[in-house]
Design an enzyme around this catalytic site. Structure first.
Site, PDB file in Angstrom:
ATOM      1  N   GLY A 117       0.826  -1.216   0.000  1.00 20.74           N
ATOM      2  CA  GLY A 117       0.000   0.000   0.000  1.00 20.74           C
ATOM      3  C   GLY A 117       0.855   1.259   0.000  1.00 20.74           C
ATOM      4  N   LYS A 188       1.436 -10.462  -3.728  1.00 19.42           N
ATOM      5  CA  LYS A 188       2.473  -9.539  -3.254  1.00 19.42           C
ATOM      6  C   LYS A 188       3.778 -10.299  -2.997  1.00 19.42           C
ATOM      7  CE  LYS A 188      -0.978  -6.480  -1.196  1.00 19.42           C
ATOM      8  NZ  LYS A 188      -1.779  -6.217   0.009  1.00 19.42           N
ATOM      9  N   GLY A 286      -5.730   1.136   1.993  1.00 18.23           N
ATOM     10  CA  GLY A 286      -6.507   2.355   2.211  1.00 18.23           C
ATOM     11  C   GLY A 286      -6.231   3.371   1.121  1.00 18.23           C
TER      12      GLY A 286
HETATM   13  N1  HSE Z   1      -6.882  -5.585   0.292  1.00 15.18           N
HETATM   14  C1  HSE Z   1      -5.552  -5.178   0.422  1.00 15.18           C
HETATM   15  C2  HSE Z   1      -5.159  -5.229   1.893  1.00 15.18           C
HETATM   16  C3  HSE Z   1      -5.374  -3.793  -0.125  1.00 15.18           C
HETATM   17  O1  HSE Z   1      -6.052  -5.385   2.731  1.00 15.18           O
HETATM   18  O2  HSE Z   1      -3.978  -5.159   2.203  1.00 15.18           O
HETATM   19  C4  HSE Z   1      -3.961  -3.335  -0.266  1.00 15.18           C
HETATM   20  O3  HSE Z   1      -3.241  -4.120  -1.153  1.00 15.18           O
END
Ligand code: HSE
Length: 380
Positions: A117, A188, A286
């Site tokens: 993120g 990821k 977010g």
């Molecule tokens: N859904 C993902 C999370 C969003 O909760 O980390 C960010 O990649």
């Protein structure tokens, strides 16, 4: 820089807001599926309007999913446009194709918001590799599952209520099963392993077990051992050059860094030969954190960054039996394999002797057929 934004949801809206405040970039188009009168004449529904406009030098893709994101991003690269994306599914699934195409077309390709993120994880992974060799990485890479596990530990919260809250806060994926079944983290982990080890892993190389079946008795079992349950991704390169990479809930000793990470926060660490362990902490999901990293990628491109985080995409061997550790397992019924590895009882489950990771995950996948409520967690 003239940007075309593909998608205008939670993250896209944030990108638009942050980019429009800057003097070095502006958003010329926003590709939308439905009418959005508030976007005025920026809104377009046909990708060709973007592809054919030579003034647009950079496409920021935040629509998610594989198709049409892959077709649009590839066409943008072929049209000579730089690409920034927050779409981990796209990058993990088409890693080799997109890294090669960007290099062939001599355009920049960045995806910092796709992993962590708002955490500048991939850029620091790239940076450390200039001087040092990455041996392993490990981390909490999903805000939604951390938010859920943290609430279960701290307030005894109910799983589905706290998931609904994570959705309301915009942390969860459109289909939150991607979060709770670990697929978001798997993607990821694929991207991180490929950048860290100059590899070309795909999702099928990374075994994953999620938290869909976790119960309060599992949280109690972790606490009875002074541990906290966290959803973790691991990647490691062995001396032989093989890579192990997997995703699973873990009972982490309460004094460890990962155990202290609350709410939607993520922490991701690498261990390198010269610097040892370095950790990167922040909001892993977010609107603004993720949008920030997308705009930061655009700013990096303006300042001349061109290469992907690594230019090496090699087929390296994957060996998930190279890693092994003890597991907590809760399974209803008797099972020969479990009996052969049981070391002691723990609440409603057992603790095993050290078991190779691939072997444990293969067993858990089969065990789900007999007991869909089976739960495993590594003891690290
Ligand atoms: N859904 C993902 C999370 C969003 O909760 O980390 C960010 O990649």
């Amino acid at each position: 820089m003239k940007i075309a934004l593909l998608g205008c949801g939670v993250v896209g809206g944030g990108v638009l807001e942050i980019a429009e405040k800057r003097s070095d970039m502006s958003v010329k188009y926003v590709l939308v599926r439905r009418d959005k009168p508030e976007l005025g004449d920026k809104a377009v529904k046909d990708i060709n309007a973007i592809l054919n406009d030579k003034e647009v030098d950079t496409v920021v893709e935040v629509m998610g999913g594989l198709s049409p994101a892959f077709e649009y991003v590839s066409a943008a690269m072929r049209a000579g446009k730089n690409v920034v994306t927050a779409n981990k599914h796209l990058v993990a699934h088409y890693y080799k194709e997109l890294v090669s195409l960007a290099s062939e077309m001599n355009v920049a390709f960045r995806c910092t918001p796709a992993v962590g993120g708002g955490i500048p994880w991939l850029v620091n992974l790239e940076r450390v590799k200039r001087l040092d060799s990455v041996q392993s990485f490990c981390g909490i890479m999903n805000g939604t599952t951390n938010f859920i596990l943290d609430a279960m530990h701290t307030n005894g919260a109910d799983f589905s209520e706290v998931l609904a809250e994570a959705q309301r806060l915009g942390y969860a994926e459109a289909d939150p099963s991607a979060d709770i079944d670990g697929l978001d983290i798997q993607r990821k982990a694929v991207i991180s392993a490929n950048v860290a080890f100059d590899a070309c892993l795909s999702e099928k190389d990374v075994p994953v077990f999620g938290i869909r079946s976790i119960l309060s008795c599992d949280i109690a079992a972790a606490e009875s051992r002074e541990r906290i349950c966290k959803m973790l991704a691991f990647g490691e390169k062995s001396a032989s050059g093989a890579v192990s990479c997997y995703v699973e809930p873990c009972f982490v000793p309460a004094g460890e860094l990962e155990a202290a990470v609350s709410t939607n926060r993520n922490v991701i660490s690498f261990v390198t030969e010269l610097t040892g362990k370095e950790s990167f902490y922040g909001q892993g999901a977010g609107r603004y954190p993720t949008a920030y990293n997308a705009v930061a990628d655009c700013a990096d491109i303006i300042s001349g960054v061109k290469e992907f985080y690594t230019s090496l995409v090699r087929d390296v061997p994957v060996d998930n039996n190279a890693a092994e550790h003890r597991y907590y397992v809760r399974f209803s019924g008797s099972d020969d394999f479990l009996a052969s590895v049981e070391s002691e009882k723990c609440g409603e489950g057992i603790i095993t002797m050290p078991v190779p990771v691939a072997k444990m995950h293969e067993w858990a996948a089969r065990a789900k057929e007999a007991d869909p409520g089976v739960f495993i967690a590594g003891l690290i």
